[in-house]
Design a protein around this motif. Structure first.
Motif, PDB file in Angstrom:
ATOM      1  N   SER A  74       0.359  -1.020  -0.037  1.00 25.06           N
ATOM      2  CA  SER A  74      -0.487   0.084   0.077  1.00 25.06           C
ATOM      3  C   SER A  74       0.751   1.318   0.257  1.00 25.06           C
ATOM      4  O   SER A  74       0.544   2.084  -0.777  1.00 25.06           O
ATOM      5  CB  SER A  74      -1.073  -0.041   1.111  1.00 25.06           C
ATOM      6  N   LEU A  75       2.268   1.574   0.708  1.00 25.79           N
ATOM      7  CA  LEU A  75       3.337   2.647   0.597  1.00 25.79           C
ATOM      8  C   LEU A  75       3.323   2.534   0.144  1.00 25.79           C
ATOM      9  O   LEU A  75       3.638   3.640  -1.124  1.00 25.79           O
ATOM     10  CB  LEU A  75       3.977   2.068   1.575  1.00 25.79           C
ATOM     11  N   SER A  76       3.974   1.226  -1.195  1.00 21.20           N
ATOM     12  CA  SER A  76       4.745   1.805  -2.927  1.00 21.20           C
ATOM     13  C   SER A  76       3.402   1.748  -3.705  1.00 21.20           C
ATOM     14  O   SER A  76       3.846   3.281  -4.327  1.00 21.20           O
ATOM     15  CB  SER A  76       4.613   0.505  -3.560  1.00 21.20           C
ATOM     16  N   TYR A  77       1.758   1.988  -3.706  1.00 18.59           N
ATOM     17  CA  TYR A  77       0.778   2.267  -4.489  1.00 18.59           C
ATOM     18  C   TYR A  77       0.797   3.796  -4.158  1.00 18.59           C
ATOM     19  O   TYR A  77       0.452   5.052  -4.393  1.00 18.59           O
ATOM     20  CB  TYR A  77      -0.446   2.355  -4.183  1.00 18.59           C
ATOM     21  N   ILE A  78       0.528   3.936  -3.143  1.00 23.33           N
ATOM     22  CA  ILE A  78       0.874   5.676  -2.457  1.00 23.33           C
ATOM     23  C   ILE A  78       1.926   6.252  -3.398  1.00 23.33           C
ATOM     24  O   ILE A  78       1.585   7.696  -3.782  1.00 23.33           O
ATOM     25  CB  ILE A  78       0.744   6.390  -1.270  1.00 23.33           C
ATOM     26  N   ILE A  79       3.208   6.233  -2.550  1.00 19.25           N
ATOM     27  CA  ILE A  79       4.328   6.498  -3.194  1.00 19.25           C
ATOM     28  C   ILE A  79       4.320   6.875  -5.428  1.00 19.25           C
ATOM     29  O   ILE A  79       4.285   7.736  -5.507  1.00 19.25           O
ATOM     30  CB  ILE A  79       5.556   5.988  -3.316  1.00 19.25           C
ATOM     31  N   TYR A  80       4.197   5.538  -6.030  1.00 19.67           N
ATOM     32  CA  TYR A  80       3.114   5.852  -7.253  1.00 19.67           C
ATOM     33  C   TYR A  80       2.000   6.732  -7.480  1.00 19.67           C
ATOM     34  O   TYR A  80       1.988   7.466  -8.311  1.00 19.67           O
ATOM     35  CB  TYR A  80       3.212   4.259  -7.795  1.00 19.67           C
ATOM     36  N   GLY A  81       1.431   7.378  -6.642  1.00 19.33           N
ATOM     37  CA  GLY A  81      -0.176   8.092  -7.116  1.00 19.33           C
ATOM     38  C   GLY A  81       0.914   8.948  -6.743  1.00 19.33           C
ATOM     39  O   GLY A  81       0.724  10.072  -7.636  1.00 19.33           O
ATOM     40  N   ILE A  82       2.092   9.232  -5.893  1.00 16.94           N
ATOM     41  CA  ILE A  82       2.125  11.156  -5.773  1.00 16.94           C
ATOM     42  C   ILE A  82       2.867  11.613  -6.847  1.00 16.94           C
ATOM     43  O   ILE A  82       2.920  12.062  -7.357  1.00 16.94           O
ATOM     44  CB  ILE A  82       2.913  11.324  -4.215  1.00 16.94           C
ATOM     45  N   ILE A  83       3.887  10.790  -7.020  1.00 16.41           N
ATOM     46  CA  ILE A  83       4.786  10.662  -8.363  1.00 16.41           C
ATOM     47  C   ILE A  83       4.012  10.904 -10.088  1.00 16.41           C
ATOM     48  O   ILE A  83       4.190  11.977 -10.324  1.00 16.41           O
ATOM     49  CB  ILE A  83       5.875   9.513  -8.547  1.00 16.41           C
ATOM     50  N   ALA A  84       2.691  10.062  -9.592  1.00 15.80           N
ATOM     51  CA  ALA A  84       2.011  10.142 -11.219  1.00 15.80           C
ATOM     52  C   ALA A  84       1.297  11.429 -10.703  1.00 15.80           C
ATOM     53  O   ALA A  84       1.422  12.293 -12.258  1.00 15.80           O
ATOM     54  CB  ALA A  84       0.930   9.108 -11.483  1.00 15.80           C
ATOM     55  N   LEU A  85       0.823  11.691 -10.156  1.00 14.23           N
ATOM     56  CA  LEU A  85       0.295  13.309  -9.596  1.00 14.23           C
ATOM     57  C   LEU A  85       1.430  14.084  -9.759  1.00 14.23           C
ATOM     58  O   LEU A  85       0.953  15.461 -10.993  1.00 14.23           O
ATOM     59  CB  LEU A  85      -0.559  14.067  -8.532  1.00 14.23           C
ATOM     60  N   GLY A  86       2.074  14.329  -9.866  1.00 15.14           N
ATOM     61  CA  GLY A  86       3.659  15.250 -10.078  1.00 15.14           C
ATOM     62  C   GLY A  86       3.467  15.609 -11.371  1.00 15.14           C
ATOM     63  O   GLY A  86       3.770  16.546 -11.586  1.00 15.14           O
ATOM     64  N   ILE A  87       3.534  14.319 -12.220  1.00 15.32           N
ATOM     65  CA  ILE A  87       4.365  14.323 -13.462  1.00 15.32           C
ATOM     66  C   ILE A  87       2.662  15.177 -14.174  1.00 15.32           C
ATOM     67  O   ILE A  87       3.230  15.747 -15.005  1.00 15.32           O
ATOM     68  CB  ILE A  87       4.264  12.886 -14.796  1.00 15.32           C
ATOM     69  N   PHE A  88       1.556  14.705 -13.675  1.00 18.61           N
ATOM     70  CA  PHE A  88       0.227  15.309 -14.605  1.00 18.61           C
ATOM     71  C   PHE A  88       0.452  16.335 -14.031  1.00 18.61           C
ATOM     72  O   PHE A  88       0.025  17.765 -14.826  1.00 18.61           O
ATOM     73  CB  PHE A  88      -0.612  14.870 -14.150  1.00 18.61           C
TER      74      PHE A  88
END
Length: 122
Positions: A5-19
Motif C-alpha cells: 500500500s505504501l508503494s501504491y501511495i508513492i506511485y500515485g504521488i509521482i503520477a500526480l506530480g507528472i500530471f
C-alpha cells in the motif's frame, strides 16, 4: 500488505506530480520556464553562499605547504642535475664511484604507535 500500500501511495504521488507538471507546461509554458529559472538562480545563490562559508583556511594551508615543498624539491633536483653535469665534464673517472641519490622525497606520517589494540573487538 503495508509495504504494498505504501508503494501504491508513492506511485500515485509521482503520477500526480507528472500530471501537474504536464498541465503547467501546456497551460502556461512561459510561467513554467520562469519558475525553472528562478529555482536555478536560487540554488546557485545557495551553493555560492555555502562555498563561501565552508571555505576554510586549513585546507588551503595544506595545499600551500605541499606546493612549497614541491618547489623546494624541484629546486633541489635542478641544482643536483647542474652539479652532476659539471662534475661529469671535469672528472669522468669519479663518475663511476659517485652514486646518484634517489629523487624520491619520502615523508614520515606519525601514527598512534603506543596505543594498545583492544583484542576483544576482533
Amino acid at each position: 500488505m503495508l509495504n504494498r500500500s505504501l508503494s501504491y501511495i508513492i506511485y500515485g504521488i509521482i503520477a500526480l506530480g507528472i500530471f501537474g507538471l504536464f498541465a503547467k507546461v501546456v497551460n502556461d509554458p512561459v510561467g513554467f520556464l520562469r519558475n525553472i529559472i528562478v529555482m536555478i538562480v536560487i540554488a546557485g545563490a545557495i551553493f555560492f553562499i555555502y562555498r563561501m562559508i565552508t571555505k576554510d583556511k586549513s585546507g588551503n594551508a595544506g595545499q600551500r605547504a605541499f606546493k612549497k615543498a614541491a618547489r623546494k624539491s624541484k629546486k633541489k633536483t635542478k641544482s643536483k642535475s647542474n652539479v652532476t653535469s659539471f662534475s661529469k665534464s671535469t672528472n669522468s673517472t669519479k663518475k663511476n664511484r659517485i652514486r646518484k641519490k634517489s629523487d624520491i622525497q619520502l615523508t614520515v606520517i606519525e601514527g598512534k604507535k603506543n596505543k594498545k589494540k583492544n583484542r576483544a573487538l576482533f
